[in-house]
Design a protein around this motif. Sequence first.
Motif, PDB file in Angstrom:
ATOM      1  N   ALA A  38       4.518  51.488 109.281  1.00 41.64           N
ATOM      2  CA  ALA A  38       3.324  51.248 108.462  1.00 41.64           C
ATOM      3  C   ALA A  38       2.172  50.696 109.296  1.00 41.64           C
ATOM      4  CB  ALA A  38       3.659  50.300 107.319  1.00 41.64           C
ATOM      5  N   LEU A  39       2.471  49.763 110.180  1.00 44.65           N
ATOM      6  CA  LEU A  39       1.412  49.186 111.007  1.00 44.65           C
ATOM      7  C   LEU A  39       0.865  50.206 111.996  1.00 44.65           C
ATOM      8  CD1 LEU A  39       2.920  45.639 111.585  1.00 44.65           C
ATOM      9  CD2 LEU A  39       0.891  46.202 110.231  1.00 44.65           C
ATOM     10  N   GLU A  40       1.723  51.011 112.575  1.00 44.75           N
ATOM     11  CA  GLU A  40       1.244  52.035 113.502  1.00 44.75           C
ATOM     12  C   GLU A  40       0.401  53.070 112.771  1.00 44.75           C
ATOM     13  OE1 GLU A  40       4.476  53.434 115.958  1.00 44.75           O
ATOM     14  OE2 GLU A  40       4.653  51.474 116.920  1.00 44.75           O
ATOM     15  N   LYS A  41       0.790  53.435 111.560  1.00 49.98           N
ATOM     16  CA  LYS A  41       0.002  54.375 110.762  1.00 49.98           C
ATOM     17  C   LYS A  41      -1.374  53.787 110.447  1.00 49.98           C
ATOM     18  CE  LYS A  41       0.165  57.158 106.600  1.00 49.98           C
ATOM     19  NZ  LYS A  41       0.912  57.481 105.390  1.00 49.98           N
ATOM     20  N   ALA A  42      -1.433  52.468 110.290  1.00 56.32           N
ATOM     21  CA  ALA A  42      -2.696  51.785 110.000  1.00 56.32           C
ATOM     22  C   ALA A  42      -3.532  51.537 111.253  1.00 56.32           C
ATOM     23  CB  ALA A  42      -2.420  50.458 109.297  1.00 56.32           C
ATOM     24  N   GLY A  43      -3.037  51.948 112.415  1.00 54.97           N
ATOM     25  CA  GLY A  43      -3.816  51.784 113.634  1.00 54.97           C
ATOM     26  C   GLY A  43      -3.570  50.493 114.370  1.00 54.97           C
ATOM     27  N   CYS A  44      -2.364  49.948 114.224  1.00 51.83           N
ATOM     28  CA  CYS A  44      -2.031  48.705 114.922  1.00 51.83           C
ATOM     29  C   CYS A  44      -0.621  48.826 115.499  1.00 51.83           C
ATOM     30  CB  CYS A  44      -2.138  47.514 113.967  1.00 51.83           C
ATOM     31  SG  CYS A  44      -2.261  45.941 114.837  1.00 51.83           S
ATOM     32  N   PRO A  45      -0.481  49.536 116.630  1.00 49.95           N
ATOM     33  CA  PRO A  45       0.838  49.679 117.243  1.00 49.95           C
ATOM     34  C   PRO A  45       1.456  48.315 117.564  1.00 49.95           C
ATOM     35  CG  PRO A  45      -0.749  51.124 118.306  1.00 49.95           C
ATOM     36  CD  PRO A  45      -1.517  50.231 117.379  1.00 49.95           C
ATOM     37  N   VAL A  46       2.723  48.158 117.202  1.00 52.87           N
ATOM     38  CA  VAL A  46       3.423  46.878 117.327  1.00 52.87           C
ATOM     39  C   VAL A  46       3.952  46.685 118.738  1.00 52.87           C
ATOM     40  CG1 VAL A  46       5.363  45.518 116.478  1.00 52.87           C
ATOM     41  CG2 VAL A  46       4.035  46.906 114.889  1.00 52.87           C
ATOM     42  N   ASP A  47       3.645  45.516 119.306  1.00 54.61           N
ATOM     43  CA  ASP A  47       4.162  45.139 120.619  1.00 54.61           C
ATOM     44  C   ASP A  47       5.500  44.423 120.487  1.00 54.61           C
ATOM     45  OD1 ASP A  47       1.806  46.095 121.881  1.00 54.61           O
ATOM     46  OD2 ASP A  47       0.799  44.217 121.410  1.00 54.61           O
ATOM     47  N   MET A  48       5.603  43.565 119.446  1.00 55.61           N
ATOM     48  CA  MET A  48       6.852  42.823 119.241  1.00 55.61           C
ATOM     49  C   MET A  48       6.858  42.174 117.869  1.00 55.61           C
ATOM     50  SD  MET A  48       6.287  39.503 121.614  1.00 55.61           S
ATOM     51  CE  MET A  48       6.076  37.971 120.769  1.00 55.61           C
ATOM     52  N   PHE A  49       8.048  41.801 117.432  1.00 59.38           N
ATOM     53  CA  PHE A  49       8.235  41.034 116.205  1.00 59.38           C
ATOM     54  C   PHE A  49       8.835  39.694 116.588  1.00 59.38           C
ATOM     55  CE2 PHE A  49       8.567  45.383 114.516  1.00 59.38           C
ATOM     56  CZ  PHE A  49       7.727  45.304 113.418  1.00 59.38           C
ATOM     57  N   GLU A  50       8.532  38.663 115.790  1.00 57.88           N
ATOM     58  CA  GLU A  50       9.174  37.372 115.964  1.00 57.88           C
ATOM     59  C   GLU A  50       9.208  36.658 114.618  1.00 57.88           C
ATOM     60  OE1 GLU A  50       6.775  35.698 119.063  1.00 57.88           O
ATOM     61  OE2 GLU A  50       5.265  34.954 117.683  1.00 57.88           O
ATOM     62  N   ILE A  56       8.014  37.082 108.979  1.00 61.11           N
ATOM     63  CA  ILE A  56       8.125  38.002 110.108  1.00 61.11           C
ATOM     64  C   ILE A  56       6.721  38.142 110.673  1.00 61.11           C
ATOM     65  CG2 ILE A  56       8.659  40.347 110.849  1.00 61.11           C
ATOM     66  CD1 ILE A  56      10.386  40.538 108.242  1.00 61.11           C
ATOM     67  N   GLU A  57       6.566  37.901 111.958  1.00 62.78           N
ATOM     68  CA  GLU A  57       5.250  38.064 112.571  1.00 62.78           C
ATOM     69  C   GLU A  57       5.289  39.273 113.489  1.00 62.78           C
ATOM     70  OE1 GLU A  57       3.164  35.653 115.880  1.00 62.78           O
ATOM     71  OE2 GLU A  57       2.614  34.730 113.976  1.00 62.78           O
ATOM     72  N   ALA A  58       4.413  40.220 113.213  1.00 62.25           N
ATOM     73  CA  ALA A  58       4.262  41.385 114.075  1.00 62.25           C
ATOM     74  C   ALA A  58       3.049  41.145 114.958  1.00 62.25           C
ATOM     75  CB  ALA A  58       4.054  42.636 113.246  1.00 62.25           C
ATOM     76  N   VAL A  59       3.237  41.283 116.253  1.00 65.17           N
ATOM     77  CA  VAL A  59       2.115  41.206 117.187  1.00 65.17           C
ATOM     78  C   VAL A  59       1.773  42.654 117.518  1.00 65.17           C
ATOM     79  CG1 VAL A  59       1.312  40.388 119.427  1.00 65.17           C
ATOM     80  CG2 VAL A  59       2.929  39.005 118.105  1.00 65.17           C
ATOM     81  N   CYS A  60       0.542  43.043 117.185  1.00 66.36           N
ATOM     82  CA  CYS A  60       0.140  44.431 117.390  1.00 66.36           C
ATOM     83  C   CYS A  60      -1.267  44.474 117.971  1.00 66.36           C
ATOM     84  CB  CYS A  60       0.237  45.212 116.081  1.00 66.36           C
ATOM     85  SG  CYS A  60      -0.816  44.616 114.747  1.00 66.36           S
ATOM     86  N   THR A  61      -1.677  45.647 118.389  1.00 68.53           N
ATOM     87  CA  THR A  61      -3.001  45.836 118.974  1.00 68.53           C
ATOM     88  C   THR A  61      -3.837  46.693 118.037  1.00 68.53           C
ATOM     89  OG1 THR A  61      -2.032  45.741 121.180  1.00 68.53           O
ATOM     90  CG2 THR A  61      -4.256  46.641 121.000  1.00 68.53           C
ATOM     91  N   ASP A  62      -4.939  46.132 117.552  1.00 66.69           N
ATOM     92  CA  ASP A  62      -5.840  46.855 116.658  1.00 66.69           C
ATOM     93  C   ASP A  62      -6.488  47.996 117.444  1.00 66.69           C
ATOM     94  OD1 ASP A  62      -7.772  47.763 114.897  1.00 66.69           O
ATOM     95  OD2 ASP A  62      -8.683  45.802 114.567  1.00 66.69           O
ATOM     96  N   ALA A  63      -6.222  49.220 117.035  1.00 64.39           N
ATOM     97  CA  ALA A  63      -6.738  50.389 117.756  1.00 64.39           C
ATOM     98  C   ALA A  63      -8.265  50.446 117.742  1.00 64.39           C
ATOM     99  CB  ALA A  63      -6.166  51.672 117.157  1.00 64.39           C
ATOM    100  N   ALA A  64      -8.887  49.910 116.711  1.00 63.41           N
ATOM    101  CA  ALA A  64     -10.350  49.966 116.602  1.00 63.41           C
ATOM    102  C   ALA A  64     -11.044  48.981 117.534  1.00 63.41           C
ATOM    103  CB  ALA A  64     -10.780  49.714 115.160  1.00 63.41           C
TER     104      ALA A  64
END
Length: 88
Positions: A38-50, A56-64
């Motif tokens: 879901a996050l990747e589809k929204a443009g935020c590929p996930v680097d890691m979860f913790e 649950i915290e997803a650390v992702c990179t905002d594609a925009a």
Amino acid sequence: MSRTLLLTLALLATPFAGLAMPAVGDIVGSNADAARAALEKAGCPVDMFEAEDGKIEAVCTDAATAKKMDVAIDPANGAVVSIKESND
């Protein structure tokens, strides 16, 4: 003429609509695979979860913006409870 211009601008912006970050309250899933998809589809590929503070915290990179973001997810229902710029 202005109607044509507005329609053109709307059509040009359409591809970016799919790359919007999720919003608080959006359901992304309560397991890693569903949340990652879901996050990747929204443009935020996930680097890691913790795990953090019972969430649950997803650390992702905002594609925009190319900024690292922390997306907190409620593990009970898979809803996004907060989004903030990462300090990692």
